[in-house]
Design a protein around this motif. Sequence first.
Motif, PDB file in Angstrom:
ATOM      1  N   TYR A  28     -34.812 -19.345 -15.066  1.00 50.58           N
ATOM      2  CA  TYR A  28     -35.705 -18.481 -14.290  1.00 50.58           C
ATOM      3  C   TYR A  28     -36.690 -17.785 -15.231  1.00 50.58           C
ATOM      4  O   TYR A  28     -37.888 -17.739 -14.971  1.00 50.58           O
ATOM      5  CB  TYR A  28     -34.839 -17.462 -13.545  1.00 50.58           C
ATOM      6  CG  TYR A  28     -35.574 -16.582 -12.580  1.00 50.58           C
ATOM      7  CD1 TYR A  28     -35.941 -17.064 -11.335  1.00 50.58           C
ATOM      8  CD2 TYR A  28     -35.863 -15.270 -12.898  1.00 50.58           C
ATOM      9  CE1 TYR A  28     -36.602 -16.244 -10.430  1.00 50.58           C
ATOM     10  CE2 TYR A  28     -36.519 -14.441 -12.001  1.00 50.58           C
ATOM     11  CZ  TYR A  28     -36.881 -14.940 -10.766  1.00 50.58           C
ATOM     12  OH  TYR A  28     -37.534 -14.128  -9.889  1.00 50.58           O
ATOM     13  N   PHE A  29     -36.186 -17.269 -16.338  1.00 54.26           N
ATOM     14  CA  PHE A  29     -37.017 -16.603 -17.335  1.00 54.26           C
ATOM     15  C   PHE A  29     -38.073 -17.562 -17.873  1.00 54.26           C
ATOM     16  O   PHE A  29     -39.249 -17.217 -17.991  1.00 54.26           O
ATOM     17  CB  PHE A  29     -36.140 -16.078 -18.470  1.00 54.26           C
ATOM     18  CG  PHE A  29     -36.903 -15.480 -19.611  1.00 54.26           C
ATOM     19  CD1 PHE A  29     -37.472 -14.222 -19.494  1.00 54.26           C
ATOM     20  CD2 PHE A  29     -37.055 -16.175 -20.795  1.00 54.26           C
ATOM     21  CE1 PHE A  29     -38.178 -13.662 -20.548  1.00 54.26           C
ATOM     22  CE2 PHE A  29     -37.748 -15.625 -21.858  1.00 54.26           C
ATOM     23  CZ  PHE A  29     -38.314 -14.366 -21.733  1.00 54.26           C
ATOM     24  N   ARG A  30     -37.671 -18.780 -18.170  1.00 56.36           N
ATOM     25  CA  ARG A  30     -38.590 -19.787 -18.716  1.00 56.36           C
ATOM     26  C   ARG A  30     -39.723 -20.103 -17.736  1.00 56.36           C
ATOM     27  O   ARG A  30     -40.890 -20.175 -18.110  1.00 56.36           O
ATOM     28  CB  ARG A  30     -37.807 -21.063 -19.064  1.00 56.36           C
ATOM     29  CG  ARG A  30     -38.653 -22.206 -19.538  1.00 56.36           C
ATOM     30  CD  ARG A  30     -39.111 -21.972 -20.968  1.00 56.36           C
ATOM     31  NE  ARG A  30     -39.799 -23.143 -21.449  1.00 56.36           N
ATOM     32  CZ  ARG A  30     -41.103 -23.198 -21.644  1.00 56.36           C
ATOM     33  NH1 ARG A  30     -41.846 -22.153 -21.417  1.00 56.36           N
ATOM     34  NH2 ARG A  30     -41.662 -24.289 -22.081  1.00 56.36           N
ATOM     35  N   LEU A  31     -39.388 -20.278 -16.484  1.00 58.07           N
ATOM     36  CA  LEU A  31     -40.411 -20.558 -15.478  1.00 58.07           C
ATOM     37  C   LEU A  31     -41.401 -19.405 -15.351  1.00 58.07           C
ATOM     38  O   LEU A  31     -42.602 -19.611 -15.300  1.00 58.07           O
ATOM     39  CB  LEU A  31     -39.764 -20.816 -14.116  1.00 58.07           C
ATOM     40  CG  LEU A  31     -39.247 -22.221 -13.870  1.00 58.07           C
ATOM     41  CD1 LEU A  31     -38.485 -22.280 -12.562  1.00 58.07           C
ATOM     42  CD2 LEU A  31     -40.361 -23.231 -13.880  1.00 58.07           C
ATOM     43  N   TYR A  32     -40.887 -18.208 -15.309  1.00 57.71           N
ATOM     44  CA  TYR A  32     -41.773 -17.069 -15.105  1.00 57.71           C
ATOM     45  C   TYR A  32     -42.540 -16.672 -16.351  1.00 57.71           C
ATOM     46  O   TYR A  32     -43.571 -16.014 -16.249  1.00 57.71           O
ATOM     47  CB  TYR A  32     -41.008 -15.895 -14.483  1.00 57.71           C
ATOM     48  CG  TYR A  32     -40.900 -16.119 -13.002  1.00 57.71           C
ATOM     49  CD1 TYR A  32     -41.896 -15.691 -12.154  1.00 57.71           C
ATOM     50  CD2 TYR A  32     -39.850 -16.845 -12.460  1.00 57.71           C
ATOM     51  CE1 TYR A  32     -41.844 -15.945 -10.800  1.00 57.71           C
ATOM     52  CE2 TYR A  32     -39.784 -17.101 -11.107  1.00 57.71           C
ATOM     53  CZ  TYR A  32     -40.785 -16.648 -10.279  1.00 57.71           C
ATOM     54  OH  TYR A  32     -40.731 -16.914  -8.943  1.00 57.71           O
ATOM     55  N   MET A  33     -42.121 -17.093 -17.516  1.00 54.87           N
ATOM     56  CA  MET A  33     -42.923 -16.896 -18.722  1.00 54.87           C
ATOM     57  C   MET A  33     -44.164 -17.787 -18.670  1.00 54.87           C
ATOM     58  O   MET A  33     -45.202 -17.439 -19.199  1.00 54.87           O
ATOM     59  CB  MET A  33     -42.113 -17.201 -19.983  1.00 54.87           C
ATOM     60  CG  MET A  33     -41.139 -16.113 -20.361  1.00 54.87           C
ATOM     61  SD  MET A  33     -41.938 -14.545 -20.738  1.00 54.87           S
ATOM     62  CE  MET A  33     -42.843 -14.949 -22.205  1.00 54.87           C
TER      63      MET A  33
END
Length: 143
Positions: A44-49
């Motif tokens: 999730y963090f990777r996508l939103y970065m």
Amino acid sequence: MLDVKQVSKIYEGNIAYRALTDINLKIDEGEFVGIMGPSGSFLYFRLYMDLDEDKQKFSSIAKMGLTVKELKKVLTRQTAILFFAPIIVALIHGAVALTALSNLFEFNIFKESVMVLGVFLIIQIIYFFIVRFFYTKQIQAVI
């Protein structure tokens, strides 16, 4: 023992992202630690970065005629690779490890193994659909 005090970390990019702010951590010998941030997941963090970059990219492509259906198809593929490539490797690794463990102790744990790995896969699939829905919604907002 691990003792860390006042740790901060900022990731620089198009937008500066503060990942840690004045963190103190003390881990004693023999303790097992799991750390989870506010996003709850690395995926999730990777996508939103990458969200701002993807918004610009898909906004430009939409001007050339990208339909919503095509956008959803592209985002589903992109998200599926991010979610399921590591999971497939983990499931294969888990199956091999559990088979070796089963043979080592001469105890058949096939049914239990399939159940545990199956539940894990089902949870990951549900999580995939939830994240894909919200990520696609964010991208569609700029098109």
